[in-house]
Scaffold this motif. Structure first.
Motif, mmCIF file in Angstrom:
data_model
loop_
_atom_site.group_PDB
_atom_site.id
_atom_site.type_symbol
_atom_site.label_atom_id
_atom_site.label_comp_id
_atom_site.label_asym_id
_atom_site.label_seq_id
_atom_site.Cartn_x
_atom_site.Cartn_y
_atom_site.Cartn_z
ATOM 1 N N VAL A 1 -11.285 -3.421 0.361
ATOM 2 C CA VAL A 1 -10.354 -2.338 -0.106
ATOM 3 C C VAL A 1 -9.176 -2.030 1.054
ATOM 4 C CG1 VAL A 1 -10.808 0.263 -0.364
ATOM 5 C CG2 VAL A 1 -12.478 -1.314 -0.870
ATOM 6 N N VAL A 2 -8.072 -1.662 0.599
ATOM 7 C CA VAL A 2 -6.878 -1.548 1.223
ATOM 8 C C VAL A 2 -6.296 -0.293 1.141
ATOM 9 C CG1 VAL A 2 -6.074 -4.250 1.037
ATOM 10 C CG2 VAL A 2 -5.346 -2.402 -0.550
ATOM 11 N N PHE A 3 -5.881 0.147 2.281
ATOM 12 C CA PHE A 3 -5.188 1.600 2.277
ATOM 13 C C PHE A 3 -3.938 1.400 2.902
ATOM 14 C CE2 PHE A 3 -9.849 2.214 2.971
ATOM 15 C CZ PHE A 3 -9.954 3.221 2.036
ATOM 16 N N GLY A 4 -2.829 2.149 2.153
ATOM 17 C CA GLY A 4 -1.407 2.274 2.629
ATOM 18 C C GLY A 4 -0.997 3.621 2.350
ATOM 19 N N PHE A 5 0.343 3.617 2.280
ATOM 20 C CA PHE A 5 1.173 4.696 2.136
ATOM 21 C C PHE A 5 2.527 4.313 1.176
ATOM 22 C CE2 PHE A 5 3.413 3.679 5.839
ATOM 23 C CZ PHE A 5 4.625 3.856 5.667
ATOM 24 N N GLY A 6 2.928 5.347 0.505
ATOM 25 C CA GLY A 6 4.169 4.832 -0.341
ATOM 26 C C GLY A 6 5.187 5.923 0.285
ATOM 27 N N ALA A 7 6.536 5.409 0.088
ATOM 28 C CA ALA A 7 7.820 6.069 0.303
ATOM 29 C C ALA A 7 8.914 6.030 -0.466
ATOM 30 C CB ALA A 7 8.096 5.502 1.871
ATOM 31 N N HIS A 8 9.623 6.962 -0.722
ATOM 32 C CA HIS A 8 10.926 7.114 -1.622
ATOM 33 C C HIS A 8 11.923 7.180 -0.704
ATOM 34 C CE1 HIS A 8 8.128 7.054 -5.019
ATOM 35 N NE2 HIS A 8 7.802 8.074 -4.858
ATOM 36 N N ALA B 1 -1.055 10.375 9.701
ATOM 37 C CA ALA B 1 -1.940 10.208 10.882
ATOM 38 C C ALA B 1 -3.394 10.566 10.514
ATOM 39 C CB ALA B 1 -1.307 11.118 11.856
ATOM 40 N N ARG B 2 -3.726 11.634 9.642
ATOM 41 C CA ARG B 2 -4.981 11.928 9.215
ATOM 42 C C ARG B 2 -5.531 10.792 8.535
ATOM 43 N NH1 ARG B 2 -5.927 18.297 8.369
ATOM 44 N NH2 ARG B 2 -7.993 17.708 8.860
ATOM 45 N N TRP B 3 -4.834 10.397 7.510
ATOM 46 C CA TRP B 3 -5.032 9.389 6.460
ATOM 47 C C TRP B 3 -5.726 8.096 7.330
ATOM 48 C CZ3 TRP B 3 -6.020 8.490 1.370
ATOM 49 C CH2 TRP B 3 -5.936 7.093 0.946
ATOM 50 N N ALA B 4 -4.767 7.617 8.247
ATOM 51 C CA ALA B 4 -4.823 6.306 8.653
ATOM 52 C C ALA B 4 -5.943 6.283 9.799
ATOM 53 C CB ALA B 4 -3.745 5.934 9.435
ATOM 54 N N GLY B 5 -5.941 7.591 10.495
ATOM 55 C CA GLY B 5 -6.886 7.654 11.660
ATOM 56 C C GLY B 5 -8.315 8.159 11.297
ATOM 57 N N GLU B 6 -8.466 8.780 10.131
ATOM 58 C CA GLU B 6 -9.752 9.759 9.797
ATOM 59 C C GLU B 6 -10.080 9.418 8.545
ATOM 60 O OE1 GLU B 6 -9.613 13.993 10.266
ATOM 61 O OE2 GLU B 6 -7.900 14.014 11.704
ATOM 62 N N ILE B 7 -9.482 9.254 7.542
ATOM 63 C CA ILE B 7 -9.906 9.008 6.149
ATOM 64 C C ILE B 7 -10.154 7.614 5.937
ATOM 65 C CG2 ILE B 7 -9.338 9.427 3.729
ATOM 66 C CD1 ILE B 7 -7.952 11.957 4.454
ATOM 67 N N ALA B 8 -9.378 6.791 6.282
ATOM 68 C CA ALA B 8 -9.345 5.381 5.852
ATOM 69 C C ALA B 8 -10.548 4.591 6.744
ATOM 70 C CB ALA B 8 -8.340 4.595 6.002
ATOM 71 N N GLN C 1 3.255 -5.602 13.070
ATOM 72 C CA GLN C 1 2.563 -6.693 13.648
ATOM 73 C C GLN C 1 1.717 -7.121 12.496
ATOM 74 O OE1 GLN C 1 3.080 -8.467 16.480
ATOM 75 N NE2 GLN C 1 4.968 -6.914 16.693
ATOM 76 N N ARG C 2 1.132 -6.135 11.753
ATOM 77 C CA ARG C 2 0.268 -6.472 10.738
ATOM 78 C C ARG C 2 0.191 -5.892 9.302
ATOM 79 N NH1 ARG C 2 -3.974 -2.896 9.604
ATOM 80 N NH2 ARG C 2 -5.454 -4.852 9.471
ATOM 81 N N LEU C 3 0.964 -4.933 9.386
ATOM 82 C CA LEU C 3 1.186 -4.182 8.119
ATOM 83 C C LEU C 3 2.087 -4.939 6.841
ATOM 84 C CD1 LEU C 3 0.899 -1.200 7.184
ATOM 85 C CD2 LEU C 3 3.349 -0.803 7.822
ATOM 86 N N GLU D 1 -2.364 2.196 13.584
ATOM 87 C CA GLU D 1 -3.651 2.938 13.302
ATOM 88 C C GLU D 1 -4.473 1.971 12.315
ATOM 89 O OE1 GLU D 1 -4.949 5.418 14.448
ATOM 90 O OE2 GLU D 1 -3.618 5.962 15.787
ATOM 91 N N GLY D 2 -3.890 0.781 11.829
ATOM 92 C CA GLY D 2 -4.681 -0.149 11.073
ATOM 93 C C GLY D 2 -4.705 0.058 9.758
#
Length: 304
Positions: free
Chosen positions: A6-13, A285-292, A63-65, A32-33
């Motif tokens: 399961v992968v987690f990310g974010f989208g930008a325009h 930050a909350r998405w990456a640090g808490e939810i994912a 580095q890993r994104l 934050e991974g």
């Protein structure tokens, strides 16, 4: 990425003026991974960053994104050249690239770029040919000659780099079937999610086409573009009257996404703002640090 991960990310325009903010968000996501970020690809909009120039620059600063265009504007990017672009990005980054593919949606603007307009049916045929050709021009091997209706190459050497995963933004039935035959992942259109009628009607088309082509449908991941608010307190209702997700507290997000993975086979989530745009930095930050991390942990506990 395995099909089960399961992968987690974010989208930008992102516009040219947003470049510093995009870099800040990518660095945070990398630290934050999170697994990946995406950029929309609308080359006819002068204020937008070019998707592939920006992908290469941002991947080089992390580095890993991993990065991908969500989704590539195929009519303006000939697939033989697109293959060279994505295999080069993969070679330079250690494989941190996904190829997002689309048949082309805004044909009025696409045609304004000097590209010949295709009928919807022909655009999907070209889309499927392009995915096949990109894969043929990856992974090494003897020179490739390809004679399609829309694309042709003659004795072109494949790059000695494994083809990146190909995820599509298919919406129509014909395009969905093409995804089942030749792609590795699907991003439901119009931010449809697992609770939507669009998803329930569309995913079986992919699965049936995959099975007919001798593929395991489970290997085609579903990654959701998922907009919403991340609130400090729980909301009384996390979906609106039409059934669309509006957001909630971190606990509500964790519960919803964990169920999406375990009960509906979701294999990835891309965070967008409530209106479908770039999320703000505190939400990311909350998405990456808490939810994912919490969803990953909950899913791992349920694994056999």
């Amino acid at each position: 990425m395995s099909a089960r991960e399961v992968v987690f990310g974010f989208g930008a325009h992102s516009t040219i003026g947003d470049a510093p903010e995009l870099l800040d968000m990518a660095r945070l996501a990398d630290r934050e991974g999170l697994d990946l970020f995406s950029l929309s690809d609308h080359p006819y909009v002068g204020q937008r960053l070019d998707a592939y120039a920006a992908l290469g620059f941002v991947i080089g600063r992390t580095q890993r994104l991993a990065g991908f265009a969500n989704v590539s504007n195929l009519p303006t990017r000939p697939p033989a050249m697109l293959a060279r672009t994505v295999t080069s990005l993969a070679a330079l980054s250690g494989g941190r690239v996904v190829l997002g593919m689309g048949a082309g949606g805004l044909w009025e603007r696409i045609a304004d770029m000097g590209v010949a307009r295709l009928s919807p049916s022909d655009a999907v045929d070209a889309f499927e040919e392009a995915i096949v050709l990109v894969k043929k021009l990856s992974g090494g091997g003897p020179p490739v000659t390809f004679e399609g209706r829309h694309y042709r190459v003659n004795q072109i050497e494949p790059a000695p780099v494994a083809p990146p995963p190909v995820w599509t933004g298919s919406v129509g039935r014909k395009s969905l079937a093409a995804t089942g035959r030749v792609a590795d992942g699907w991003i439901p259109g119009h931010a449809a999610d697992w609770a939507s009628e669009r998803y329930r009607a569309s995913r079986p088309v992919i699965d049936e086409a995959a099975a007919a082509a001798g593929r395991d449908p489970r290997e085609i991941r579903t990654v959701f573009n998922f907009p919403g608010h991340i609130t400090d307190r729980p909301l009384a209702a996390t979906r609106d009257r039409d059934g669309r997700w509006v957001g909630g507290s971190t606990g509500q997000w964790i519960e919803e996404l964990t169920a999406a993975v375990l009960q509906h086979g979701a294999s990835g989530f891309m965070l967008f703002s409530p209106r479908g745009g770039t999320p703000d930095l505190p939400s990311l930050a909350r998405w990456a640090g808490e939810i994912a991390p919490a969803v990953r942990e909950a899913v791992a506990k349920d694994a056999p």
